[in-house]
Design a protein around this motif. Structure first.
Motif, PDB file in Angstrom:
ATOM      1  N   TRP A  17       0.847  -1.196   0.000  1.00 26.78           N
ATOM      2  CA  TRP A  17       0.000   0.000   0.000  1.00 26.78           C
ATOM      3  C   TRP A  17       0.879   1.242   0.000  1.00 26.78           C
ATOM      4  O   TRP A  17       1.497   1.567   1.017  1.00 26.78           O
ATOM      5  N   PRO A  18       0.953   1.999  -1.113  1.00 30.90           N
ATOM      6  CA  PRO A  18       1.755   3.217  -1.151  1.00 30.90           C
ATOM      7  C   PRO A  18       1.348   4.188  -0.049  1.00 30.90           C
ATOM      8  O   PRO A  18       0.165   4.291   0.298  1.00 30.90           O
ATOM      9  N   VAL A  19       2.311   4.906   0.489  1.00 30.97           N
ATOM     10  CA  VAL A  19       2.058   5.792   1.619  1.00 30.97           C
ATOM     11  C   VAL A  19       1.010   6.844   1.277  1.00 30.97           C
ATOM     12  O   VAL A  19       0.102   7.114   2.071  1.00 30.97           O
ATOM     13  N   HIS A  20       1.097   7.441   0.075  1.00 28.03           N
ATOM     14  CA  HIS A  20       0.152   8.511  -0.261  1.00 28.03           C
ATOM     15  C   HIS A  20      -1.281   7.976  -0.335  1.00 28.03           C
ATOM     16  O   HIS A  20      -2.223   8.645   0.078  1.00 28.03           O
ATOM     17  N   ALA A  21      -1.440   6.746  -0.832  1.00 29.90           N
ATOM     18  CA  ALA A  21      -2.776   6.152  -0.915  1.00 29.90           C
ATOM     19  C   ALA A  21      -3.304   5.814   0.470  1.00 29.90           C
ATOM     20  O   ALA A  21      -4.498   5.984   0.759  1.00 29.90           O
ATOM     21  N   ARG A  22      -2.426   5.349   1.344  1.00 30.92           N
ATOM     22  CA  ARG A  22      -2.847   5.003   2.695  1.00 30.92           C
ATOM     23  C   ARG A  22      -3.292   6.258   3.454  1.00 30.92           C
ATOM     24  O   ARG A  22      -4.295   6.238   4.175  1.00 30.92           O
ATOM     25  N   LEU A  23      -2.565   7.367   3.288  1.00 27.86           N
ATOM     26  CA  LEU A  23      -2.937   8.610   3.964  1.00 27.86           C
ATOM     27  C   LEU A  23      -4.276   9.141   3.461  1.00 27.86           C
ATOM     28  O   LEU A  23      -5.109   9.603   4.247  1.00 27.86           O
ATOM     29  N   LEU A  24      -4.476   9.081   2.138  1.00 31.55           N
ATOM     30  CA  LEU A  24      -5.745   9.527   1.565  1.00 31.55           C
ATOM     31  C   LEU A  24      -6.895   8.703   2.125  1.00 31.55           C
ATOM     32  O   LEU A  24      -7.934   9.242   2.522  1.00 31.55           O
ATOM     33  N   ASN A  25      -6.706   7.407   2.184  1.00 32.79           N
ATOM     34  CA  ASN A  25      -7.747   6.525   2.693  1.00 32.79           C
ATOM     35  C   ASN A  25      -8.049   6.819   4.165  1.00 32.79           C
ATOM     36  O   ASN A  25      -9.204   6.828   4.597  1.00 32.79           O
ATOM     37  N   ARG A  26      -7.015   7.087   4.942  1.00 31.86           N
ATOM     38  CA  ARG A  26      -7.201   7.380   6.360  1.00 31.86           C
ATOM     39  C   ARG A  26      -7.993   8.669   6.545  1.00 31.86           C
ATOM     40  O   ARG A  26      -8.876   8.748   7.407  1.00 31.86           O
ATOM     41  N   LEU A  27      -7.697   9.677   5.731  1.00 33.47           N
ATOM     42  CA  LEU A  27      -8.430  10.941   5.815  1.00 33.47           C
ATOM     43  C   LEU A  27      -9.903  10.744   5.454  1.00 33.47           C
ATOM     44  O   LEU A  27     -10.787  11.317   6.096  1.00 33.47           O
ATOM     45  N   LEU A  28     -10.173   9.936   4.434  1.00 34.37           N
ATOM     46  CA  LEU A  28     -11.552   9.674   4.041  1.00 34.37           C
ATOM     47  C   LEU A  28     -12.309   8.961   5.163  1.00 34.37           C
ATOM     48  O   LEU A  28     -13.461   9.292   5.466  1.00 34.37           O
ATOM     49  N   ALA A  29     -11.658   7.969   5.785  1.00 34.10           N
ATOM     50  CA  ALA A  29     -12.300   7.234   6.876  1.00 34.10           C
ATOM     51  C   ALA A  29     -12.590   8.162   8.057  1.00 34.10           C
ATOM     52  O   ALA A  29     -13.663   8.082   8.679  1.00 34.10           O
ATOM     53  N   LEU A  30     -11.657   9.055   8.364  1.00 36.79           N
ATOM     54  CA  LEU A  30     -11.874  10.007   9.449  1.00 36.79           C
ATOM     55  C   LEU A  30     -13.062  10.919   9.154  1.00 36.79           C
ATOM     56  O   LEU A  30     -13.887  11.206  10.023  1.00 36.79           O
TER      57      LEU A  30
END
Length: 213
Positions: A114-127
């Protein structure tokens, strides 16, 4: 029996592994969304039901698979070998047992998956989903399950990368019981069309922002 919608765009490398690992009571519906590597023909030879969706877009492929499904329950998952079909019962089980209306698989990423930028985007969406909708999600996971007729009734309109997000937003607005289970997330076969490229990530951000707005 659960129908499993598998959106495909040039996934011939991963298809045999994915299809051979599907549980016996999970029926594959491969949606060929413009492949040029023979993915559709390969899926047919391997015994899968194949739907051809000429309109480009992840949501278009998911919707085509959903409308082609006939089982009472339907699941979705990526067809790039990043998710193991043998984990599908973990996701479909709570829906089949009537414990939840929508279940998502939260990705437990293996190294390099999981690329870091994709993981961060996903985390922001979940939040943001937890803040807006009070849904108990940590991941907007691509492996998910629900009742087919209920999903159709939601009226999901997006036909691009906003489809997964809109599904959750509409389900929350309809007071669905939304749950999350953990599934392993593996390095995919080949390069991602979304998170693997800057252009793909920008498109995903654009589509999901439009849906959130």
């Amino acid at each position: 029996m659960t129908d499993v919608v598998l959106p495909v765009l040039n996934e011939a490398q991963a298809l045999p592994w994915v299809l051979e690992r599907l549980p016996a009571d999970h029926h594959p519906i491969v949606v060929d969304n413009g492949s040029t590597d023979g993915s559709g023909d390969l899926a047919r030879r391997l015994g899968a039901q194949v739907v051809v969706e000429p309109v480009p877009g992840f949501g278009a492929a998911c919707f085509a698979g959903l409308t082609a499904a006939r089982a009472e329950h339907v699941a979705f998952m990526d067809c790039d070998a990043s998710l193991d079909p043998r984990d599908l019962p973990t996701v479909t089980g709570p829906v089949l047992r009537g414990e939840a209306d929508l279940v998502l698989g939260a990705r437990d990423a293996q190294p390099g998956a999981w690329p870091v930028h994709a993981r961060l985007l996903n985390r922001l969406l979940a939040l943001e989903l937890r803040r807006r909708c009070r849904v108990p999600l940590t991941d907007l996971g691509p492996m998910r399950a629900a009742r087919r007729t209920d999903l159709l009734a939601l009226g999901i309109a997006d036909r691009r990368f906003g489809w997964p997000l809109e599904m959750v937003l509409r389900a929350a607005a309809a007071d669905w019981r939304i749950a999350e289970v953990t599934v392993p997330y593996l390095p995919r076969a080949g390069r991602s069309k979304v998170t693997g490229t800057v252009r793909g990530t920008v498109r995903a951000v654009r589509d999901m922002t439009a849906v959130m707005t």
